[in-house]
Write an enzyme that holds these catalytic residues in place. Structure first.
Site, PDB file in Angstrom:
ATOM      1  N   GLU B  54       7.482-115.158 -29.957  1.00 56.42           N
ATOM      2  CA  GLU B  54       7.280-116.589 -30.206  1.00 56.42           C
ATOM      3  C   GLU B  54       7.966-116.812 -31.851  1.00 56.42           C
ATOM      4  OE1 GLU B  54       4.952-114.909 -29.165  1.00 56.42           O
ATOM      5  OE2 GLU B  54       3.925-116.093 -27.348  1.00 56.42           O
ATOM      6  N   PHE B 116     -10.962-117.001 -24.368  1.00 55.79           N
ATOM      7  CA  PHE B 116      -9.990-116.085 -24.286  1.00 55.79           C
ATOM      8  C   PHE B 116      -8.471-116.834 -24.738  1.00 55.79           C
ATOM      9  CE2 PHE B 116      -6.085-114.178 -21.997  1.00 55.79           C
ATOM     10  CZ  PHE B 116      -6.319-112.721 -22.764  1.00 55.79           C
ATOM     11  N   GLN B 117      -7.739-116.184 -25.686  1.00 57.21           N
ATOM     12  CA  GLN B 117      -6.612-116.843 -26.327  1.00 57.21           C
ATOM     13  C   GLN B 117      -6.955-118.192 -26.837  1.00 57.21           C
ATOM     14  OE1 GLN B 117      -3.356-116.078 -23.473  1.00 57.21           O
ATOM     15  NE2 GLN B 117      -3.101-114.291 -24.321  1.00 57.21           N
ATOM     16  N   LYS B 166      -5.085-127.160 -21.485  1.00 55.47           N
ATOM     17  CA  LYS B 166      -4.810-126.742 -19.791  1.00 55.47           C
ATOM     18  C   LYS B 166      -5.332-127.870 -18.915  1.00 55.47           C
ATOM     19  CE  LYS B 166      -3.790-122.897 -16.779  1.00 55.47           C
ATOM     20  NZ  LYS B 166      -4.229-121.567 -16.505  1.00 55.47           N
ATOM     21  N   MET B 484      17.418-105.969 -51.939  1.00 52.91           N
ATOM     22  CA  MET B 484      17.063-106.822 -53.209  1.00 52.91           C
ATOM     23  C   MET B 484      15.804-106.288 -53.687  1.00 52.91           C
ATOM     24  SD  MET B 484      18.012-109.389 -54.442  1.00 52.91           S
ATOM     25  CE  MET B 484      19.102-110.757 -53.835  1.00 52.91           C
TER      26      MET B 484
END
Lengths: 170, 585
Positions: B54, B116-117, B166, B484
Site C-alpha cells: 500500500e 479483525f483488521q 464495510k 548520505m
C-alpha cells in the site's frame, strides 16, 4: 530576552463544526507541534448550526501565538479563530467545585470565606461541604489557596470560558 | 440530481467518475471487497493499478498527481492496508501533494471492538492528512467524497482520507453530484492583498541586490505560475534560485538561474541568499534545509513572502511583507502593478550584483574529479541528462546522495517533470512514483534516479510495472553504501561507518530478470553512454545497475548548524562541524 521572545498568555476562541474528532484535531495540533494548553473548554453553542466554541488559554512567544492561530485557522472544520487577548480585554470566567472535610472552627471559617468570595454551598454533610464558585481564574486560585488548610480534599474546575467586551460578536 | 437506492460501493465509483478520476492505485482486502466488486461489475472508465504494497500505491498516486496536476486516488483495505499507507500520506502532506485515499473499515457495529483488521484509521491518519472523514451513513458518502476532492486540491494541496465501513459500502444511500456540494468552512484565499503587493513591488524595484527564491508552491499553483515567474524574471533581470521542490519552474538553462539553494545548493545561490538586500520568496517555506542556521539567515534583506498557507508566514523566518495567496494570482497582480508603475530595476546596482554573483559562480562549486577507471555518480547523471534532454522525460528519485546529485546535475527546464520526496525524505519513493507517472504518460521516458539502498525499500513494485507494461527505468547509482549516511559518518562521526554498508546486495540484473524486466549493468565509464542508450531504447521496465565510486561525497554542503556563507566545498571537506551542529539532523 527580546520583547518578541517574551512568553505571553493568550485566550483564543475558535468556532468549529461540532463533528466527531474536531476536539482531537485541536488537541493533536497542540501536542504535535509542542504548544502549551493551560486551559481548554468546549461545548456546543448553536444546536441548529452544529457549531461548538473552543476556548483555549495558551502561552508562548509572539511568534508562537501567531503560529497557533494560523495553524488552528487552517483546520478544515474551523470557522473562525479570534485572539480575545489581542482584540479586547476579554471577560474570563471559570466555575469550580471544592470539597472540604472539616469540623469545628475550620468548618465555620470556611463558610465565612465562602461568603466573602460569594461561593455557594451546593452539598453538605455533618463533616463536609461542597462549594460552587464562579469567577476569573485568579479569584478561584485565591479561594483554593485559602481553603487548603481548612480541609480541602477535592477540586474540580471547568477551565476558562471567555467572551469579548462590548457589542460585537465573535 | 439526487438519486436514491444505490449502494455505498456504487456511490463511491459514481463519485470518482464524476470527479474525472481515470486511474486509481490500490490493493484489495476484506473491508473494501464491495467497492472492488463494483469496479469489476460496473461499466466505467477507471483503470485500477494493483500495487504490491500500500505504501507503493500512495507514492504512485503522488507521482501521478505531481506529473499531471490532478489529484491522485488510492483504494486500500482496513487495518494494515491503512497503516501501510501512512508513510505515503505523511510524505504527501509534507510536500503538499493532493491525494484522495479511500480506506475500507470494519462494519460500524464492530468499530471499537478490536475486530479483525481493525485500526483507528481516522485517529492514526489525523496528523498526517489535511483532513479525514469516517463515513457512517451512506447518505453522506457522495457529499463527503466530493468535499474530499475539494479539500485535497484547493488552497495548499494535501492528502485526505475517507474511511468507509464495510456495511456502509453494502447499504443503500442517495447520490448527489459534485455540483451540489459546497464546503461550509474551507474557503482558502487565492488573491493576494493588493496593498501588500504594491509594497512588494516598491521593495523589489528599489533593490540593489535582489534574489527570487522559489519553491514547490510555484509548481502546485499550475503551469501559469511558472510562466509568470519567467515573465517576472525577464522584466526585472533578477537572479532566480529554487528549493528542491521547485526545480523546473524556472529553466535551468536560463542565464538568470543560480541553481538550487540550501544544504546541497550551489555556492552562488546560497551566497546570493546570504548577501541579498531584497528576497522575494515565492511559494517556499523557509525549511531548515534551506535556511541553515536561522539567526544567520540572510541577515540584511527585506523579505517578501508569497504563500497560500497563512501558517507558513513567520513560521521559521520573520518576513517584512507577507502576501497570502496563490502564486499565479499574486504574480499576475505583481507583474501588473510593476508595469502600471513603470518600474525599472536599478541597472548600475544590478550590474554590480551580477558581477558579484559571477565571482561566486567562478568557484565552479559542482566540480568533481573525473575518472577513467570508475564511474563518478555526478558524471552518470550528467550523461543521463545529455542523452535524455531532447526527449519527453520525467525524473523521480529516491532519497540520499543520488537525489542531491540529480537535483544538481539534471537540468530541469519545465515544471511537473521532477518528483522527489522533499519534506519527509522517504527512501523508496521513486520507484512507485515512476509507476504513477508512467500510468499518466505511457509514451514518455520515466526515469527513477535511485540508490541501491532506497530502491530496495519498494523494489516489489517492479512487479507492478511489469504487470501493466510500464517501461519505467530504474537508474541505480550503486555505491553499496547508504551514501548520505556514510558521508555524514565520514564528516561528523570520525569515519566510523556504523551499519551503513549493505553487504549481500542482490544481483540487480538477475533480479530484473526474475521480475520479467530487463537488467543492465555498467561499471566502465567508457561504456556508460552505450548502456544508457540501450536502456532508453528498451520499451520495457529496466533495472540499470550503475556501479559508481563508493566513497564520493556530495558537495557543496552547508553542515547542520552553519550559515549560508559557511558552506564546505569538495576540496575543503576536512572543515569541522560545531558540536551544536552535530545534534541537528
Amino acid at each position: 530576552m527580546s520583547a518578541s521572545e517574551a512568553i505571553q498568555t493568550h485566550t483564543i476562541a475558535a468556532l468549529v463544526d461540532n463533528e466527531a474528532g474536531v476536539l482531537a484535531r485541536v488537541i493533536g495540533l497542540f501536542s504535535g507541534r509542542g504548544y502549551n494548553i493551560e486551559s481548554l473548554t468546549v461545548a456546543e453553542v448553536d444546536a441548529e448550526e452544529h457549531t461548538s466554541r473552543i476556548t483555549i488559554v495558551t502561552s508562548g512567544s509572539a511568534q508562537v501565538i501567531e503560529q497557533i492561530k494560523a495553524q488552528l485557522d487552517r483546520l478544515v472544520p474551523v470557522h473562525r479563530v479570534v485572539d480575545l487577548t489581542v482584540e479586547t480585554v476579554p471577560l474570563e470566567r471559570e466555575l469550580a467545585l471544592l470539597k472540604l472535610r472539616a469540623s469545628g472552627e475550620k468548618r465555620v471559617e470556611s463558610l465565612r470565606l465562602a461568603d466573602a468570595f460569594r461561593a455557594r454551598v451546593v452539598d453538605s454533610t455533618l463533616n463536609s461541604f461542597v462549594f460552587e464558585l464562579t469567577g476569573a481564574p485568579e479569584k478561584i486560585n485565591a479561594f483554593i489557596e485559602l481553603m487548603g488548610p481548612l480541609g480541602l480534599i477535592d477540586v474540580s474546575r471547568t477551565g476558562v470560558a471567555a467572551i469579548s467586551r462590548g457589542a460585537e460578536p465573535l | 440530481m439526487t438519486e436514491n437506492g444505490i449502494t455505498g460501493a456504487e456511490i463511491v465509483i459514481r463519485a470518482l467518475e464524476d470527479q474525472g478520476v481515470e486511474v486509481i492505485f490500490g490493493y484489495p482486502g476484506g473491508a473494501v471487497l464491495p467497492i472492488y466488486d463494483e469496479l469489476f461489475q460496473r461499466d466505467h472508465n477507471i483503470r485500477h493499478v494493483l500495487v504490491r504494497h500500500e505504501q507503493g500505491a500512495v507514492h504512485a498516486a503522488e507521482g501521478y498527481a505531481r506529473a499531471t496536476g490532478k489529484p491522485g486516488v488510492v483504494l486500500v483495505t482496513s487495518g494494515p492496508g491503512a497503516t501501510n499507507a501512512v508513510t505515503g500520506l505523511t510524505d504527501a502532506l509534507m510536500d503538499s501533494i493532493p491525494l484522495v485515499v479511500l480506506t475500507g473499515q470494519v462494519p460500524t457495529a464492530l468499530i471499537g471492538n478490536d475486530a479483525f483488521q481493525e485500526a483507528d484509521t481516522v485517529g492514526i491518519t489525523r496528523p498526517c492528512t489535511k483532513h479525514n472523514w469516517l463515513v457512517k451513513d451512506p447518505h453522506d458518502l457522495a457529499r463527503v467524497i466530493h468535499e474530499a476532492f475539494y479539500v485535497a486540491t484547493k488552497g495548499r494541496p494535501g492528502p485526505v482520507v475517507i474511511d468507509i465501513p464495510k456495511d456502509v459500502q453494502f447499504a443503500e444511500g442517495s447520490y448527489v453530484g459534485p455540483g451540489n456540494v459546497a464546503h461550509r468552512t474551507y474557503k482558502p484565499r487565492v488573491k493576494g492583498d493588493l496593498e501588500k503587493i504594491k509594497d512588494a513591488v516598491d521593495a523589489i524595484a528599489a533593490a540593489k541586490k535582489p534574489v527570487i527564491y522559489t519553491g514547490g508552491g510555484v509548481i502546485n499553483s499550475g503551469p501559469a505560475a511558472s510562466q509568470l515567474l519567467r515573465e517576472l524574471a525577464r522584466l526585472t533581470g533578477y537572479p532566480v534560485t529554487s528549493t528542491l521542490m521547485g526545480l523546473g519552474a524556472f529553466p535551468a538553462d536560463d542565464p538568470q538561474w543560480l541553481g538550487m539553494l540550501g544544504m546541497h545548493g550551489t555556492w552562488e545561490a546560497n551566497h546570493a541568499m546570504h548577501q541579498c538586500d531584497v528576497m522575494l520568496c515565492v511559494g517556499a517555506r523557509f525549511d531548515d534545509r534551506v535556511t541553515g542556521r536561522l539567526d544567520a539567515f540572510s541577515p540584511n534583506s527585506t523579505k517578501i513572502h508569497i504563500d497560500i498557507d497563512p501558517s507558513s508566514i513567520n513560521k521559521n523566518v520573520i518576513v517584512d511583507i507577507p502576501i497570502v495567496g496563490d502564486v499565479a494570482h499574486v504574480l499576475e497582480d505583481l507583474i501588473r502593478v510593476w508595469k502600471a508603475k513603470v518600474c525599472r530595476p536599478d541597472k548600475t546596482a544590478l550590474e554590480q550584483w551580477w558581477h558579484e554573483i559571477d565571482g561566486w559562480r567562478a568557484r565552479n562549486c559542482l566540480a568533481y574529479a573525473p575518472s577513467r577507471s570508475v564511474i563518478k555518480p555526478q558524471h552518470a547523471i550528467e550523461r543521463l541528462y545529455a542523452l535524455t534532454k531532447d526527449r519527453d522525460t520525467y525524473i523521480t528519485t529516491e532519497v540520499g546522495q543520488h537525489q542531491m546529485w540529480a537535483a544538481q546535475f539534471f537540468r530541469f527546464q519545465e515544471p511537473n517533470r521532477w518528483m522527489t520526496s522533499g519534506g519527509l525524505g522517504t527512501m523508496g519513493y521513486g520507484l512507485p512514483a515512476a509507476v504513477g507517472v508512467q500510468m499518466a504518460f505511457p509514451d514518455s521516458l520515466v526515469v527513477d534516479i535511485a540508490g541501491e539502498a532506497s530502491v530496495q525499500m519498494t523494489m516489489q513494485e517492479m512487479s507492478t510495472a511489469v504487470q501493466y507494461d510500464l517501461p519505467i527505468k530504474i537508474f541505480i547509482l550503486n555505491n553499496e553504501y547508504m551514501g548520505m549516511v556514510r558521508q555524514w559518518q565520514e564528516l561528523l562521526h570520525g569515519g566510523r561507518y556504523s551499519h551503513s554498508y549493505s553487504d549481500s546486495l542482490p544481483d540487480f540484473v538477475k533480479l530484473a530478470e526474475a521480475y520479467g524486466a530487463v537488467g543492465i549493468r555498467a561499471s566502465d565509464p567508457a561504456s556508460l553512454d552505450d548502456a544508457i542508450a540501450e536502456m532508453i531504447d528498451i520499451k520495457r521496465p529496466v533495472l540499470f545497475d550503475c556501479v559508481v565510486d563508493k566513497t564520493e561525497n556530495c558537495f557543496p554542503m552547508i553542515p547542520s548548524g552553519a550559515a549560508h556563507n559557511e558552506m564546505i566545498l569538495s576540496d575543503l571537506a576536512e572543515q569541522s562541524v560545531s558540536d551544536a551542529g552535530k545534534t541537528l539532523v
